[in-house]
Design a protein around this motif. Structure first.
Motif, mmCIF file in Angstrom:
data_model
loop_
_atom_site.group_PDB
_atom_site.id
_atom_site.type_symbol
_atom_site.label_atom_id
_atom_site.label_comp_id
_atom_site.label_asym_id
_atom_site.label_seq_id
_atom_site.Cartn_x
_atom_site.Cartn_y
_atom_site.Cartn_z
ATOM 1 N N GLY A 16 0.809 -1.212 0.000
ATOM 2 C CA GLY A 16 0.000 0.000 0.000
ATOM 3 C C GLY A 16 0.837 1.252 0.000
ATOM 4 N N ALA A 17 2.180 1.112 0.109
ATOM 5 C CA ALA A 17 3.016 2.302 0.125
ATOM 6 C C ALA A 17 3.152 2.854 -1.268
ATOM 7 C CB ALA A 17 4.404 1.952 0.671
ATOM 8 N N SER A 81 7.241 -0.901 -10.082
ATOM 9 C CA SER A 81 7.826 -2.074 -9.454
ATOM 10 C C SER A 81 7.594 -1.983 -7.957
ATOM 11 C CB SER A 81 9.321 -2.150 -9.769
ATOM 12 O OG SER A 81 9.995 -1.028 -9.209
ATOM 13 N N GLY A 82 8.125 -2.940 -7.212
ATOM 14 C CA GLY A 82 7.966 -2.926 -5.767
ATOM 15 C C GLY A 82 6.499 -2.972 -5.386
ATOM 16 N N VAL A 83 6.134 -2.250 -4.331
ATOM 17 C CA VAL A 83 4.747 -2.291 -3.864
ATOM 18 C C VAL A 83 3.789 -1.642 -4.862
ATOM 19 C CG1 VAL A 83 5.338 -2.438 -1.437
ATOM 20 C CG2 VAL A 83 5.151 -0.215 -2.501
ATOM 21 N N ALA A 308 4.501 9.096 -2.186
ATOM 22 C CA ALA A 308 5.482 8.612 -1.220
ATOM 23 C C ALA A 308 4.901 8.482 0.180
ATOM 24 C CB ALA A 308 6.683 9.561 -1.186
ATOM 25 N N LEU A 309 3.662 8.937 0.375
ATOM 26 C CA LEU A 309 3.138 9.113 1.727
ATOM 27 C C LEU A 309 3.075 7.828 2.537
ATOM 28 C CD1 LEU A 309 1.929 10.903 3.890
ATOM 29 C CD2 LEU A 309 -0.301 10.657 2.790
ATOM 30 N N ALA A 310 2.480 6.782 1.992
ATOM 31 C CA ALA A 310 2.323 5.552 2.764
ATOM 32 C C ALA A 310 3.669 4.982 3.176
ATOM 33 C CB ALA A 310 1.531 4.521 1.960
ATOM 34 N N SER A 372 -6.053 4.311 -4.697
ATOM 35 C CA SER A 372 -5.564 5.455 -3.936
ATOM 36 C C SER A 372 -5.101 5.032 -2.552
ATOM 37 C CB SER A 372 -6.663 6.514 -3.833
ATOM 38 O OG SER A 372 -6.205 7.652 -3.158
ATOM 39 N N GLN A 373 -5.882 4.186 -1.895
ATOM 40 C CA GLN A 373 -5.525 3.755 -0.551
ATOM 41 C C GLN A 373 -4.350 2.789 -0.541
ATOM 42 O OE1 GLN A 373 -9.037 2.378 1.511
ATOM 43 N NE2 GLN A 373 -10.136 4.299 1.190
#
Length: 468
Positions: A16-17, A81-83, A308-310, A372-373
């Protein structure tokens, strides 16, 4: 306080990040554990846009929403990529599992730049995907070469109205009153701050209202081993962040018609402000990875993407706060960024409509909330913003609420960055000369002006031919 390695940092990002560097607004990392090798013929070097043969858009056949008969397979090129890649793949899997009309084959292509380069080569080889994610600084190059399908008729066939989208996000993909690029992973910059450092300095728990106010706060935040603020470099899209700052000083990169303005008086003032932060007052640093420096406490604040927030909240070693970007002498300034989806021109009608069914889901009212979440990107649909699920989420996540509340104050970026091929890096490297080398902005901006004008010339001529 120990400094985590980049590898440890990236491994630590929770599901979720958002993207953990400023690449969240302009590209993601280049590897993915779930990547599918591309079937098109990629090339390592992008072909200049004027060299690509323009494909002819095929008029879509209007189809009713619902069953299409036999399953139509389409290929989607993604850039995360990644999360973020996991969230993108989850979007495809959810779509494929809920209906049998369309099967999306997901193929990871690298970051935004690598995806655009491979798509350029694929156009040359006439082996394009059906749908591609394209960043804010890349979709236009394919548009002016006739390589993107007009989407209004396809949208109508799916019952999608323009007003369903947040207008400030959709409008950036419209040319000559025709939609070519639909918002998906969209972001804005926010001011992030270390609440613990703020408390130690005796500051109010809020972002600075103006840069002048922050100039007063910064010396209180500076201490051994920690800077008050951090700037990224060109590779991490400093030109995206400086777009808002130059507006805040009354300047701009260019006019919509590509007349370059960065070298003018107010642009120089904004450049001098950035130079002063690193060279005169020395409360800002220029680390290789701004986000890592922030979450480990090496800088007390930074401008970072909403995407970048999460990850920042998950990995920061202190409570995190966010706020609107500080105002400058000319007031508030903030832009949008990120990526959208486009359909390649020349597809058979059934693939066109299948592609739109996929885009309609990925950017739809319900999934826009999930996306979004999961990622931290902006909800692109009005209904998503106004949904009870999103309202509850915003109540629980005040830092993300900052992004939603700031969005109506944003405006599209200047053409010199988003429409001049390579304009982002031309401006970004100029900013590095100012913030890192301490060069005179008046001299740097004249060099940047000359390079932007030379680079923009083919685009301007081609645009005249396309739009008149």
């Amino acid at each position: 306080m120990s400094k985590v390695t980049r590898r440890q940092f990236l491994r630590g990002v929770a599901a979720g990040a958002g993207a953990l560097t400023l690449a969240a607004c302009g590209g993601a990392a280049t590897t993915s554990p779930t990547a599918v090798p591309p079937t098109a013929a990629p090339a390592a070097t992008a072909v200049p846009p004027t060299a690509a043969p323009a494909a002819t858009a095929v008029p879509p056949t209007a189809m009713p929403t619902g069953a299409m008969g036999s399953t139509v397979e389409i290929t989607y090129w993604g850039s995360f990529s990644g999360v973020l890649g996991e969230a993108e793949q989850a979007t495809v899997e959810q779509f494929n599992s809920m209906q049998q009309d369309v099967k999306v084959n997901y193929q990871f292509q690298g970051n935004y730049e690598e995806t655009a380069q491979k798509l350029t080569a694929a156009v040359q080889a006439r082996q394009t995907p059906d749908v591609s994610l394209l960043s804010d600084v890349w979709w236009f190059s394919f548009y002016i070469n006739g390589q993107l399908q007009p989407l209004d008729d396809l949208m109508a066939a799916e019952g999608i109205k323009r007003e369903a989208y947040v207008d400030v996000l959709l409008n950036e993909g419209i040319r000559k009153n025709i939609v070519y690029w639909i918002p998906f992973a969209r972001s804005t910059p926010l001011f992030y701050y270390n609440k613990q450092a703020w408390e130690e300095a005796g500051l109010e728990d809020r972002a600075p209202k103006t840069w002048d106010e922050f100039m007063e706060w910064a010396p209180k935040l500076n201490k051994d081993g920690r800077s008050a603020f951090a700037h990224p470099g060109a590779a991490s899209y400093i030109a995206w962040l400086f777009q808002g700052v130059i507006w805040q000083y009354g300047g701009r990169y260019s006019d919509p018609d590509f007349t370059i303005r960065i070298h003018e008086e107010n642009g120089i003032k904004a450049g001098n402000f950035y130079r002063d932060t690193t060279q005169t007052y020395k409360w800002a640093t220029t680390p290789k990875d701004v986000t890592q420096d922030f979450v480990t406490g090496l800088s007390a604040s930074a401008m970072l993407s909403t995407g970048a927030l999460a990850g920042v909240e998950k990995n920061a070693q202190f409570p995190v706060g966010t706020g609107f970007l500080p105002e400058g002498p000319a007031g508030f300034g903030c832009c949008t960024g990120g990526a959208g989806m486009a359909v390649l021109a020349g597809l058979p009608a059934e693939k066109q409509q299948a592609a739109m069914k996929w885009i309609a889901f990925a950017t739809g009212d319900e999934w826009a909330v999930d996306w979004s979440q999961r990622t931290g990107y902006m909800p692109v649909r009005r209904a998503a913003v106004e949904s009870e699920r999103m309202k509850q989420y915003l109540t629980e996540r005040p830092n993300f609420r900052t992004a939603v509340e700031q969005l109506p104050k944003t405006r599209p970026q200047d053409s010199a960055r988003v429409y001049v091929r390579g304009g982002d890096q031309i401006i970004g490297k100029g900013l590095e000369r100012i913030t890192v080398a301490g060069e005179d902005p008046a001299k740097v901006w004249m060099d940047v002006k000359a390079e932007l004008e030379e680079t923009a010339a083919p685009t301007v001529e081609l645009l005249k031919a396309v739009e008149g």
